[in-house]
Every structure is written in structure tokens, then in C-alpha cells.
Design an enzyme around this catalytic site. Structure first.
Site, PDB file in Angstrom:
ATOM      1  N   GLY A  45       1.410 -10.854   1.100  1.00  0.00           N
ATOM      2  CA  GLY A  45       2.755 -11.332   1.385  1.00  0.00           C
ATOM      3  C   GLY A  45       3.084 -11.123   2.844  1.00  0.00           C
ATOM      4  N   GLN A  50       7.958 -10.440  10.436  1.00  0.00           N
ATOM      5  CA  GLN A  50       6.743  -9.670  10.744  1.00  0.00           C
ATOM      6  C   GLN A  50       5.879 -10.342  11.803  1.00  0.00           C
ATOM      7  OE1 GLN A  50       5.779  -9.204   6.307  1.00  0.00           O
ATOM      8  NE2 GLN A  50       4.878  -7.379   7.191  1.00  0.00           N
ATOM      9  N   CYS A  95       2.165  -2.376   3.595  1.00  0.00           N
ATOM     10  CA  CYS A  95       2.813  -3.424   4.376  1.00  0.00           C
ATOM     11  C   CYS A  95       1.997  -3.681   5.626  1.00  0.00           C
ATOM     12  CB  CYS A  95       4.238  -2.982   4.751  1.00  0.00           C
ATOM     13  SG  CYS A  95       5.142  -4.189   5.744  1.00  0.00           S
ATOM     14  N   LEU A  96       1.789  -4.942   5.964  1.00  0.00           N
ATOM     15  CA  LEU A  96       1.025  -5.285   7.169  1.00  0.00           C
ATOM     16  C   LEU A  96       1.678  -4.717   8.425  1.00  0.00           C
ATOM     17  CD1 LEU A  96       0.061  -8.975   6.362  1.00  0.00           C
ATOM     18  CD2 LEU A  96      -1.487  -7.016   6.503  1.00  0.00           C
ATOM     19  N   HIS A 137       9.779  -6.893  -2.070  1.00  0.00           N
ATOM     20  CA  HIS A 137       9.323  -6.303  -0.805  1.00  0.00           C
ATOM     21  C   HIS A 137       9.601  -7.266   0.363  1.00  0.00           C
ATOM     22  CE1 HIS A 137       6.217  -3.993   1.657  1.00  0.00           C
ATOM     23  NE2 HIS A 137       6.319  -5.127   2.334  1.00  0.00           N
ATOM     24  N   GLU A 138       9.278  -8.543   0.162  1.00  0.00           N
ATOM     25  CA  GLU A 138       9.435  -9.523   1.247  1.00  0.00           C
ATOM     26  C   GLU A 138      10.901  -9.864   1.495  1.00  0.00           C
ATOM     27  OE1 GLU A 138       6.982  -9.886   3.070  1.00  0.00           O
ATOM     28  OE2 GLU A 138       5.420  -9.204   1.687  1.00  0.00           O
ATOM     29  N   HIS A 141      12.382  -7.445   3.791  1.00  0.00           N
ATOM     30  CA  HIS A 141      12.105  -7.728   5.210  1.00  0.00           C
ATOM     31  C   HIS A 141      13.182  -8.637   5.812  1.00  0.00           C
ATOM     32  CE1 HIS A 141       8.276  -5.876   6.183  1.00  0.00           C
ATOM     33  NE2 HIS A 141       7.695  -6.370   5.110  1.00  0.00           N
TER      34      HIS A 141
HETATM   35  C1  QAP Z   1       3.745  -6.622   0.325  1.00  0.00           C
HETATM   36  O1  QAP Z   1       1.796  -6.233   1.524  1.00  0.00           O
HETATM   37  C2  QAP Z   1       3.464  -6.034  -1.004  1.00  0.00           C
HETATM   38  O2  QAP Z   1      -1.762  -1.115   5.259  1.00  0.00           O
HETATM   39  C3  QAP Z   1       2.550  -7.267   0.972  1.00  0.00           C
HETATM   40  O3  QAP Z   1      -4.113  -1.754   6.378  1.00  0.00           O
HETATM   41  C4  QAP Z   1       3.159  -4.680  -1.131  1.00  0.00           C
HETATM   42  O4  QAP Z   1       0.121  -7.614   1.970  1.00  0.00           O
HETATM   43  C5  QAP Z   1       3.499  -6.800  -2.137  1.00  0.00           C
HETATM   44  C6  QAP Z   1      -2.063  -4.532   4.041  1.00  0.00           C
HETATM   45  C7  QAP Z   1       2.907  -4.145  -2.390  1.00  0.00           C
HETATM   46  C8  QAP Z   1       3.260  -6.264  -3.375  1.00  0.00           C
HETATM   47  C9  QAP Z   1       2.958  -4.923  -3.494  1.00  0.00           C
HETATM   48  C10 QAP Z   1      -1.573  -3.274   4.269  1.00  0.00           C
HETATM   49  C11 QAP Z   1      -3.275  -4.872   4.618  1.00  0.00           C
HETATM   50  C12 QAP Z   1      -1.364  -5.548   3.264  1.00  0.00           C
HETATM   51  C13 QAP Z   1      -2.257  -2.343   5.032  1.00  0.00           C
HETATM   52  C14 QAP Z   1       0.561  -6.504   2.060  1.00  0.00           C
HETATM   53  C15 QAP Z   1      -3.463  -2.695   5.615  1.00  0.00           C
HETATM   54  C16 QAP Z   1      -3.987  -3.952   5.405  1.00  0.00           C
HETATM   55  C17 QAP Z   1      -0.125  -5.404   2.736  1.00  0.00           C
HETATM   56 CO    CO Z   2       5.905  -5.715   4.320  1.00  0.00          CO
END
Ligand code: QAP
Ligand code: CO
Length: 175
Positions: A45, A50, A95-96, A137-138, A141
Site C-alpha cells: 500500500g 509518501q 510502513c514504507l 493504514h493508508e 496517511h
Molecule cells: C501498509 O505497508 C500496511 O519496513 C503498507 O523495510 C501495513 O507496504 C498494510 C515495507 C500493514 C497492511 C498491513 C515496510 C517494505 C512495506 C518496511 C507496506 C520495509 C519494506 C510496508
Molecule cells: Co504507511
């Protein structure tokens, strides 16, 4: 469009995103640029803030059971509004914009949203499971809220300590 992921503690992530009025070429270019950046960084996501665009735009690509992410499962969500929410669920989120940190977050179990697609057509989703969590989550943001803002104060202090140490290590490993 050259996009880069904005990372905590950049203040940009606290900005509130603005409602999209024009479903035009510019919006489509933003959406088209967000998708590869999310895939290349192993995201499921991504919200426009971001990548430093304060617009109510987010994309989601929930993996299948085998972990594969298919472009046909990409959902583009503009101007979302939560119209129903029920129950409670806990999931270890990441989270990215907060790389390498994961923590349990409590959210609604199911949500229903109304939103617009890239052409301004009204749509709705009744979400549960990972999709429901990702949507919440999004949408956070878009309101300038990060998942770490939802930690208890003691967990938050632990995070700040760990994250600062990680940033320091990142700096010293560079050149
Ligand atoms: C949000 O999160 C989310 O730390 C999206 O090193 C979170 O895509 C949705 C990511 C939980 C549903 C459940 C995080 C990639 C990606 C990192 C992400 C990383 C590399 C997070
Ligand atoms: Co995030």
C-alpha cells in the site's frame, strides 16, 4: 515523474492531503508513477503523501495466498470516506515511510468505504482481513497519521530509541 519515498521523521508526513477535484492526466501520471515505486520497495500500500504529493490518493495491492502480487489486484482509491466500521483486530504493521520497524496495531476488523476511481467514477468496497487493515493504514496517511502515532507512549519511546539508532547506523555505513 520522479518520485522518492518520504521517510519518518520528515514533517511532510504530518500534512493533511487535499481532496482531488480534477481526474485528469496529472492524476493519472501520479498514479502510474506510484505503482512501480510501491512494487520496487516491496509495498502492498502507498499513499500519495509518501511520495510528497498531498492529495487524497492511495493505491493498494494485496498479495494472493501464495504471496504473489498481481497487477489485476491493484486498487486505486481517490477521496475515500469510511461509511461503516465494525469490530476490532490486531496486526503487526509496517510502513514504507518507517522502514524496518513493525509493531502490533489495533484497528477495526471490517470497514466499508466510498471513493472515486481514476476517472472520477464512484465506487465502494466492503473490506475485511488484510485489505481492511491496509485501507485504514493508508487513510490515516491522508490525515497525516502514521501507524507509530497509534502506539502506546511506552512503545512509542521504544520506537524512537530504536529508530534513531538505526538512522545513525545507516549514516555511518554510507561512505
Ligand atoms: C501498509 O505497508 C500496511 O519496513 C503498507 O523495510 C501495513 O507496504 C498494510 C515495507 C500493514 C497492511 C498491513 C515496510 C517494505 C512495506 C518496511 C507496506 C520495509 C519494506 C510496508
Ligand atoms: Co504507511
Amino acid at each position: 515523474m520522479n518520485l522518492k519515498i518520504v521517510e519518518y521523521p520528515d514533517k511532510k508526513l504530518k500534512e493533511k492531503s487535499k481532496v482531488v477535484e480534477n481526474f485528469d492526466e496529472e492524476l493519472h501520471k501520479l498514479l502510474d508513477a506510484m505503482y512501480p515505486i510501491m512494487m520496487n520497495t516491496n509495498g502492498i500500500g502507498l499513499a500519495a503523501i509518501q511520495v510528497a504529493h498531498a492529495k487524497q490518493v492511495l493505491i493498494l495491492n494485496i498479495p494472493q495466498e501464495d504471496g504473489e502480487q498481481l497487477k489485476e489486484n491493484l486498487i486505486e482509491i481517490i477521496n475515500p470516506v469510511v461509511i461503516k466500521k465494525n469490530g476490532e483486530t490486531t496486526y503487526q504493521e509496517g510502513c514504507l515511510s518507517v522502514p524496518s520497524f513493525y509493531e502490533d496495531i489495533v484497528r477495526y476488523d471490517t470497514v466499508s468505504i466510498e471513493y472515486k476511481d481514476r476517472d472520477g467514477i464512484s465506487k465502494s468496497i466492503d473490506a475485511d482481513g488484510l485489505l481492511s487493515i491496509a485501507i485504514q493504514h493508508e487513510i490515516d496517511h491522508l490525515d497525516g497519521i502514521l501507524f507509530i502515532d497509534r502506539l502506546t507512549s511506552s512503545r512509542r519511546r521504544k520506537f524512537e530509541k530504536e529508530y534513531k539508532r538505526m538512522l545513525k547506523e545507516k549514516k555511518t555505513s554510507k561512505k
